[in-house]
Scaffold this motif. Structure first.
Motif, PDB file in Angstrom:
ATOM      1  N   GLY A 123       0.332  -4.501   1.029  1.00  0.00           N
ATOM      2  CA  GLY A 123      -0.262  -3.373   0.327  1.00  0.00           C
ATOM      3  C   GLY A 123      -0.260  -2.123   1.189  1.00  0.00           C
ATOM      4  O   GLY A 123      -0.366  -2.191   2.411  1.00  0.00           O
ATOM      5  N   VAL A 125      -2.107   1.749   1.243  1.00  0.00           N
ATOM      6  CA  VAL A 125      -3.065   2.709   0.697  1.00  0.00           C
ATOM      7  C   VAL A 125      -2.744   4.072   1.298  1.00  0.00           C
ATOM      8  O   VAL A 125      -2.786   4.230   2.521  1.00  0.00           O
ATOM      9  N   TYR A 128      -1.053   1.534  -3.423  1.00  0.00           N
ATOM     10  CA  TYR A 128      -2.281   1.916  -4.103  1.00  0.00           C
ATOM     11  C   TYR A 128      -2.531   3.408  -3.882  1.00  0.00           C
ATOM     12  O   TYR A 128      -2.457   3.878  -2.750  1.00  0.00           O
ATOM     13  N   ARG A 148     -11.369   3.831  -4.122  1.00  0.00           N
ATOM     14  CA  ARG A 148     -11.369   2.453  -4.609  1.00  0.00           C
ATOM     15  C   ARG A 148     -12.233   1.597  -3.691  1.00  0.00           C
ATOM     16  O   ARG A 148     -12.165   1.725  -2.469  1.00  0.00           O
ATOM     17  N   SER A 171     -11.285  -4.255  -4.280  1.00  0.00           N
ATOM     18  CA  SER A 171     -10.136  -4.152  -5.180  1.00  0.00           C
ATOM     19  C   SER A 171      -8.826  -4.494  -4.486  1.00  0.00           C
ATOM     20  O   SER A 171      -7.812  -4.691  -5.153  1.00  0.00           O
ATOM     21  N   TYR A 172      -8.843  -4.550  -3.145  1.00  0.00           N
ATOM     22  CA  TYR A 172      -7.630  -4.918  -2.398  1.00  0.00           C
ATOM     23  C   TYR A 172      -7.612  -6.400  -2.026  1.00  0.00           C
ATOM     24  O   TYR A 172      -6.687  -6.855  -1.370  1.00  0.00           O
ATOM     25  N   LEU A 180      -2.746  -5.243   4.551  1.00  0.00           N
ATOM     26  CA  LEU A 180      -2.928  -3.905   4.023  1.00  0.00           C
ATOM     27  C   LEU A 180      -2.697  -2.864   5.112  1.00  0.00           C
ATOM     28  O   LEU A 180      -3.234  -2.967   6.221  1.00  0.00           O
ATOM     29  N   LEU A 216     -13.256  -2.709   5.076  1.00  0.00           N
ATOM     30  CA  LEU A 216     -12.189  -3.701   5.203  1.00  0.00           C
ATOM     31  C   LEU A 216     -12.286  -4.493   6.501  1.00  0.00           C
ATOM     32  O   LEU A 216     -11.712  -5.580   6.613  1.00  0.00           O
TER      33      LEU A 216
END
Length: 346
Positions: free
Chosen positions: A66, A68, A117, A122, A126-127, A135, A151
Protein backbone atom coordinates in the motif's frame (compact mmCIF):
# COMPACT_ATOMS: atom_id res chain seq x y z
CA UNK A 1 -12.92 -23.06 -18.31
CA UNK A 2 -10.30 -22.11 -15.73
CA UNK A 3 -6.75 -23.23 -16.52
CA UNK A 4 -5.05 -25.03 -13.64
CA UNK A 5 -1.42 -25.17 -12.54
CA UNK A 6 -1.09 -28.83 -13.57
CA UNK A 7 -2.01 -27.93 -17.15
CA UNK A 8 0.69 -25.21 -17.21
CA UNK A 9 3.13 -27.74 -15.77
CA UNK A 10 2.29 -30.30 -18.45
CA UNK A 11 2.70 -27.71 -21.23
CA UNK A 12 6.05 -26.53 -19.84
CA UNK A 13 7.31 -30.06 -19.08
CA UNK A 14 7.89 -29.36 -15.38
CA UNK A 15 6.26 -30.21 -12.07
CA UNK A 16 3.35 -28.30 -10.58
CA UNK A 17 5.65 -27.29 -7.71
CA UNK A 18 8.04 -25.63 -10.17
CA UNK A 19 5.18 -23.71 -11.75
CA UNK A 20 4.10 -22.48 -8.30
CA UNK A 21 7.63 -21.33 -7.53
CA UNK A 22 8.01 -19.44 -10.78
CA UNK A 23 4.60 -17.78 -10.79
CA UNK A 24 4.77 -16.79 -7.12
CA UNK A 25 7.37 -14.16 -8.04
CA UNK A 26 9.34 -14.86 -4.87
CA UNK A 27 13.06 -14.26 -5.30
CA UNK A 28 13.83 -16.83 -2.60
CA UNK A 29 12.79 -19.68 -4.92
CA UNK A 30 15.69 -20.57 -7.23
CA UNK A 31 14.63 -21.82 -10.67
CA UNK A 32 16.86 -21.85 -13.75
CA UNK A 33 16.21 -18.86 -15.99
CA UNK A 34 15.36 -20.96 -19.06
CA UNK A 35 12.91 -23.08 -17.08
CA UNK A 36 11.28 -20.03 -15.56
CA UNK A 37 10.87 -18.44 -18.99
CA UNK A 38 9.31 -21.65 -20.36
CA UNK A 39 6.83 -21.73 -17.48
CA UNK A 40 5.84 -18.08 -17.93
CA UNK A 41 5.38 -18.55 -21.67
CA UNK A 42 3.20 -21.63 -21.13
CA UNK A 43 1.07 -19.74 -18.59
CA UNK A 44 0.68 -16.86 -21.04
CA UNK A 45 -0.22 -19.13 -23.96
CA UNK A 46 -2.82 -21.00 -21.91
CA UNK A 47 -4.28 -17.86 -20.32
CA UNK A 48 -3.52 -19.01 -16.79
CA UNK A 49 -4.70 -16.65 -14.02
CA UNK A 50 -3.42 -17.21 -10.47
CA UNK A 51 -5.99 -17.67 -7.71
CA UNK A 52 -4.99 -14.72 -5.58
CA UNK A 53 -7.66 -15.35 -2.96
CA UNK A 54 -6.49 -18.93 -2.40
CA UNK A 55 -2.86 -17.87 -2.16
CA UNK A 56 -3.76 -15.18 0.35
CA UNK A 57 -5.54 -17.68 2.57
CA UNK A 58 -2.58 -20.04 2.34
CA UNK A 59 0.28 -17.59 2.93
CA UNK A 60 -1.60 -14.81 4.72
CA UNK A 61 0.07 -12.43 2.29
CA UNK A 62 -1.41 -10.72 -0.76
CA UNK A 63 1.88 -9.72 -2.40
CA UNK A 64 0.48 -6.19 -2.62
CA UNK A 65 1.94 -3.09 -0.98
CA UNK A 66 0.00 0.00 0.00
CA UNK A 67 1.04 3.59 -0.68
CA UNK A 68 -0.41 6.59 1.14
CA UNK A 69 0.34 9.91 -0.59
CA UNK A 70 0.08 12.69 1.97
CA UNK A 71 2.99 14.75 0.59
CA UNK A 72 1.64 17.16 -2.00
CA UNK A 73 4.17 19.41 -3.69
CA UNK A 74 5.91 22.39 -2.15
CA UNK A 75 5.48 23.07 1.56
CA UNK A 76 6.89 26.60 1.31
CA UNK A 77 4.63 29.07 3.19
CA UNK A 78 3.00 31.57 0.81
CA UNK A 79 4.26 34.50 2.90
CA UNK A 80 7.83 33.77 1.77
CA UNK A 81 7.12 33.55 -1.93
CA UNK A 82 6.45 37.19 -2.70
CA UNK A 83 3.80 36.43 -5.31
CA UNK A 84 5.68 33.46 -6.79
CA UNK A 85 3.38 30.43 -6.74
CA UNK A 86 4.18 26.77 -7.07
CA UNK A 87 1.38 26.04 -9.52
CA UNK A 88 0.16 22.60 -10.46
CA UNK A 89 3.25 21.83 -12.55
CA UNK A 90 5.57 21.86 -9.54
CA UNK A 91 3.20 19.69 -7.50
CA UNK A 92 2.81 17.25 -10.36
CA UNK A 93 6.56 17.11 -10.76
CA UNK A 94 7.15 16.14 -7.13
CA UNK A 95 4.33 13.61 -7.03
CA UNK A 96 5.32 12.35 -10.47
CA UNK A 97 8.87 11.74 -9.30
CA UNK A 98 7.56 9.84 -6.28
CA UNK A 99 5.29 7.68 -8.44
CA UNK A 100 8.06 7.05 -10.99
CA UNK A 101 10.38 5.87 -8.22
CA UNK A 102 7.70 3.60 -6.78
CA UNK A 103 6.83 2.17 -10.18
CA UNK A 104 10.43 1.40 -11.10
CA UNK A 105 11.16 -0.18 -7.73
CA UNK A 106 7.96 -2.25 -7.75
CA UNK A 107 8.79 -3.56 -11.22
CA UNK A 108 12.36 -4.42 -10.22
CA UNK A 109 11.23 -6.13 -7.01
CA UNK A 110 8.40 -7.96 -8.83
CA UNK A 111 5.69 -6.52 -6.60
CA UNK A 112 2.40 -7.74 -8.14
CA UNK A 113 0.46 -4.54 -7.41
CA UNK A 114 0.50 -1.25 -5.54
CA UNK A 115 -2.66 -0.12 -3.79
CA UNK A 116 -2.55 3.70 -3.78
CA UNK A 117 -4.63 5.39 -1.10
CA UNK A 118 -5.36 9.12 -1.38
CA UNK A 119 -4.05 11.01 1.63
CA UNK A 120 -6.22 12.97 3.95
CA UNK A 121 -7.79 11.85 7.19
CA UNK A 122 -8.38 8.12 6.75
CA UNK A 123 -8.25 6.24 10.08
CA UNK A 124 -5.33 3.84 10.54
CA UNK A 125 -7.74 0.90 10.71
CA UNK A 126 -8.74 1.39 7.08
CA UNK A 127 -5.27 0.18 6.02
CA UNK A 128 -5.47 -3.00 8.12
CA UNK A 129 -8.11 -4.94 6.20
CA UNK A 130 -5.60 -7.49 4.88
CA UNK A 131 -5.48 -5.95 1.42
CA UNK A 132 -1.76 -5.11 1.65
CA UNK A 133 1.30 -6.69 3.27
CA UNK A 134 3.00 -3.38 4.11
CA UNK A 135 2.45 0.33 3.86
CA UNK A 136 4.57 3.17 2.48
CA UNK A 137 3.49 6.60 3.77
CA UNK A 138 4.56 9.76 1.94
CA UNK A 139 4.39 12.42 4.66
CA UNK A 140 3.43 16.08 4.42
CA UNK A 141 5.56 18.12 6.86
CA UNK A 142 2.78 20.69 7.18
CA UNK A 143 0.23 18.17 8.44
CA UNK A 144 2.23 16.41 11.11
CA UNK A 145 2.51 12.67 11.44
CA UNK A 146 -0.55 11.54 13.37
CA UNK A 147 -1.13 8.63 10.99
CA UNK A 148 2.36 7.29 11.70
CA UNK A 149 1.67 7.39 15.42
CA UNK A 150 -1.48 5.32 14.95
CA UNK A 151 0.20 2.87 12.56
CA UNK A 152 3.15 2.33 14.93
CA UNK A 153 0.83 0.20 17.05
CA UNK A 154 -0.45 -1.82 14.10
CA UNK A 155 0.77 -5.32 13.07
CA UNK A 156 1.82 -4.08 9.62
CA UNK A 157 5.29 -3.15 8.33
CA UNK A 158 5.35 0.61 7.71
CA UNK A 159 7.97 2.87 6.10
CA UNK A 160 7.67 6.66 6.00
CA UNK A 161 8.94 8.89 3.18
CA UNK A 162 10.06 12.53 3.47
CA UNK A 163 10.60 12.61 7.21
CA UNK A 164 13.05 11.51 9.86
CA UNK A 165 10.57 12.05 12.70
CA UNK A 166 8.98 8.64 13.04
CA UNK A 167 7.72 6.75 16.10
CA UNK A 168 9.42 3.52 17.23
CA UNK A 169 8.75 0.55 14.98
CA UNK A 170 8.52 2.50 11.71
CA UNK A 171 11.27 2.81 9.09
CA UNK A 172 12.08 6.14 7.43
CA UNK A 173 13.63 7.33 4.17
CA UNK A 174 14.36 11.00 3.57
CA UNK A 175 16.93 13.10 1.79
CA UNK A 176 19.84 14.68 3.64
CA UNK A 177 18.43 18.20 3.99
CA UNK A 178 21.18 19.20 6.41
CA UNK A 179 23.95 17.89 4.18
CA UNK A 180 22.44 19.53 1.12
CA UNK A 181 22.42 22.91 2.87
CA UNK A 182 26.07 22.41 3.78
CA UNK A 183 26.80 21.73 0.08
CA UNK A 184 25.00 24.90 -0.98
CA UNK A 185 26.75 27.09 1.57
CA UNK A 186 30.17 25.59 0.90
CA UNK A 187 29.69 26.31 -2.80
CA UNK A 188 29.21 30.00 -2.03
CA UNK A 189 32.15 29.97 0.39
CA UNK A 190 34.30 28.38 -2.29
CA UNK A 191 33.48 31.31 -4.57
CA UNK A 192 34.87 33.69 -1.96
CA UNK A 193 31.56 34.82 -0.45
CA UNK A 194 31.55 35.43 3.30
CA UNK A 195 28.44 37.59 3.72
CA UNK A 196 25.92 34.82 3.03
CA UNK A 197 22.27 35.10 4.05
CA UNK A 198 19.74 32.32 4.60
CA UNK A 199 16.34 33.15 3.09
CA UNK A 200 13.32 31.28 4.40
CA UNK A 201 11.44 30.16 7.47
CA UNK A 202 14.23 27.87 8.61
CA UNK A 203 14.28 27.20 12.34
CA UNK A 204 11.26 29.43 12.95
CA UNK A 205 9.08 27.61 10.40
CA UNK A 206 8.40 24.55 12.53
CA UNK A 207 8.96 22.44 9.38
CA UNK A 208 11.63 19.80 9.93
CA UNK A 209 13.15 20.03 6.45
CA UNK A 210 13.61 23.80 6.60
CA UNK A 211 14.97 23.63 10.12
CA UNK A 212 17.61 21.15 8.99
CA UNK A 213 18.47 23.32 5.99
CA UNK A 214 19.11 26.38 8.16
CA UNK A 215 21.17 24.28 10.58
CA UNK A 216 23.30 23.03 7.68
CA UNK A 217 23.84 26.62 6.52
CA UNK A 218 24.92 27.65 10.01
CA UNK A 219 27.22 24.66 10.44
CA UNK A 220 29.03 25.36 7.17
CA UNK A 221 29.68 28.99 8.11
CA UNK A 222 30.84 28.19 11.63
CA UNK A 223 33.21 25.55 10.26
CA UNK A 224 34.95 28.43 8.43
CA UNK A 225 35.00 30.62 11.55
CA UNK A 226 32.18 32.85 10.24
CA UNK A 227 29.10 34.01 12.13
CA UNK A 228 25.77 33.14 10.45
CA UNK A 229 23.32 35.97 9.86
CA UNK A 230 19.75 35.84 11.21
CA UNK A 231 17.40 34.25 8.68
CA UNK A 232 15.71 36.73 6.35
CA UNK A 233 11.97 36.29 5.86
CA UNK A 234 10.99 38.83 3.19
CA UNK A 235 12.29 40.44 0.03
CA UNK A 236 12.36 44.02 1.31
CA UNK A 237 14.58 43.09 4.26
CA UNK A 238 16.90 41.21 1.92
CA UNK A 239 17.24 44.14 -0.49
CA UNK A 240 18.01 46.46 2.42
CA UNK A 241 20.70 44.08 3.72
CA UNK A 242 22.29 43.92 0.26
CA UNK A 243 22.29 47.71 -0.13
CA UNK A 244 23.88 48.12 3.30
CA UNK A 245 26.67 45.72 2.36
CA UNK A 246 25.62 43.05 4.85
CA UNK A 247 24.78 40.42 2.22
CA UNK A 248 26.59 39.43 -0.98
CA UNK A 249 25.14 35.94 -1.50
CA UNK A 250 21.92 34.14 -0.62
CA UNK A 251 21.05 30.52 0.09
CA UNK A 252 17.26 30.15 -0.24
CA UNK A 253 15.70 27.16 1.48
CA UNK A 254 13.73 26.26 -1.69
CA UNK A 255 13.85 27.05 -5.38
CA UNK A 256 10.52 28.86 -5.06
CA UNK A 257 12.08 30.99 -2.34
CA UNK A 258 15.02 31.65 -4.67
CA UNK A 259 12.55 32.79 -7.35
CA UNK A 260 11.04 35.24 -4.84
CA UNK A 261 14.53 36.49 -3.96
CA UNK A 262 15.34 37.02 -7.63
CA UNK A 263 12.13 38.95 -8.18
CA UNK A 264 12.79 41.21 -5.16
CA UNK A 265 16.36 41.90 -6.26
CA UNK A 266 15.27 42.56 -9.84
CA UNK A 267 12.64 45.08 -8.74
CA UNK A 268 15.34 46.87 -6.75
CA UNK A 269 17.65 47.06 -9.76
CA UNK A 270 20.09 44.46 -8.37
CA UNK A 271 21.50 41.74 -10.60
CA UNK A 272 22.05 38.00 -10.12
CA UNK A 273 24.86 36.97 -10.03
CA UNK A 274 26.74 40.24 -10.66
CA UNK A 275 25.52 41.85 -7.43
CA UNK A 276 24.26 38.82 -5.49
CA UNK A 277 25.00 35.13 -5.97
CA UNK A 278 21.96 32.92 -5.40
CA UNK A 279 21.52 29.22 -4.57
CA UNK A 280 18.23 27.35 -4.16
CA UNK A 281 17.21 23.89 -3.00
CA UNK A 282 15.09 21.18 -4.73
CA UNK A 283 15.95 21.54 -8.46
CA UNK A 284 12.28 21.85 -9.38
CA UNK A 285 11.03 21.75 -12.96
CA UNK A 286 11.89 25.16 -14.38
CA UNK A 287 14.83 25.84 -12.06
CA UNK A 288 16.98 26.24 -15.16
CA UNK A 289 14.88 29.31 -16.02
CA UNK A 290 14.97 31.02 -12.60
CA UNK A 291 17.48 33.88 -12.51
CA UNK A 292 18.78 32.81 -15.91
CA UNK A 293 19.66 29.35 -14.58
CA UNK A 294 19.47 28.64 -10.86
CA UNK A 295 22.32 26.94 -9.04
CA UNK A 296 20.56 24.59 -6.67
CA UNK A 297 20.58 21.35 -4.68
CA UNK A 298 19.01 18.35 -6.40
CA UNK A 299 16.27 16.70 -4.31
CA UNK A 300 16.28 12.96 -5.18
CA UNK A 301 12.53 12.35 -4.82
CA UNK A 302 12.32 9.34 -7.17
CA UNK A 303 15.36 7.73 -5.54
CA UNK A 304 13.81 8.32 -2.12
CA UNK A 305 10.60 6.56 -3.14
CA UNK A 306 12.53 3.59 -4.57
CA UNK A 307 14.63 3.27 -1.42
CA UNK A 308 11.44 3.31 0.66
CA UNK A 309 9.96 0.52 -1.44
CA UNK A 310 13.11 -1.56 -1.01
CA UNK A 311 13.11 -1.04 2.74
CA UNK A 312 9.44 -1.99 2.98
CA UNK A 313 10.02 -5.20 1.02
CA UNK A 314 12.85 -6.16 3.38
CA UNK A 315 10.55 -5.67 6.33
CA UNK A 316 7.70 -7.63 4.75
CA UNK A 317 9.94 -10.58 3.90
CA UNK A 318 11.54 -10.58 7.35
CA UNK A 319 8.16 -11.07 9.01
CA UNK A 320 7.03 -9.85 12.44
CA UNK A 321 9.98 -8.82 14.57
CA UNK A 322 12.46 -9.89 11.91
CA UNK A 323 13.63 -6.49 10.64
CA UNK A 324 14.90 -3.65 12.76
CA UNK A 325 13.43 -0.29 11.69
CA UNK A 326 16.04 1.96 10.13
CA UNK A 327 16.45 5.52 8.89
CA UNK A 328 18.08 6.14 5.51
CA UNK A 329 19.11 9.61 4.30
CA UNK A 330 19.83 9.92 0.59
CA UNK A 331 22.64 12.26 -0.49
CA UNK A 332 21.87 15.41 -2.45
CA UNK A 333 23.82 16.84 -5.39
CA UNK A 334 24.87 20.39 -6.23
CA UNK A 335 23.70 21.58 -9.67
CA UNK A 336 25.79 24.57 -10.77
CA UNK A 337 24.17 26.92 -13.26
CA UNK A 338 24.45 30.67 -13.86
CA UNK A 339 23.13 32.29 -10.65
CA UNK A 340 26.44 32.10 -8.78
CA UNK A 341 29.84 33.56 -9.59
CA UNK A 342 33.21 34.29 -8.01
CA UNK A 343 32.99 37.14 -5.54
CA UNK A 344 34.28 40.40 -6.97
CA UNK A 345 36.97 42.24 -4.97
CA UNK A 346 35.57 45.08 -2.85
Amino acid sequence: MKVRIKEVARAAGVSSATVSKVLSGRAAYAVQAQTAQRVRQAALDLGYMPDVAARTLRTRQTGQLGVVLEAVGSSEPDSLLGGVTAGSAVRRTFDGAIMAGLNDAARGLQVPALVVYPGGGRPAGSYLDGRVDGLLVGCDPLRGHGLLQDLSRAPLPVVALWTENVPPGIGAVDIDHHGGAVQATEHLLGLGHTRIAFYGGGEASGIEHFQRRERGYRQALRARGLSPLPAIHDGDSLVLAVRQGQVGAVFAETDLGAAAVFRALQRAGLRVPQDVSLVGFDDILGAEHIAGGLTTIYHPAAEMAAAGMQMLMRRVHAGPGGAVPETVLLPTRLIVRRSTRQRSPD
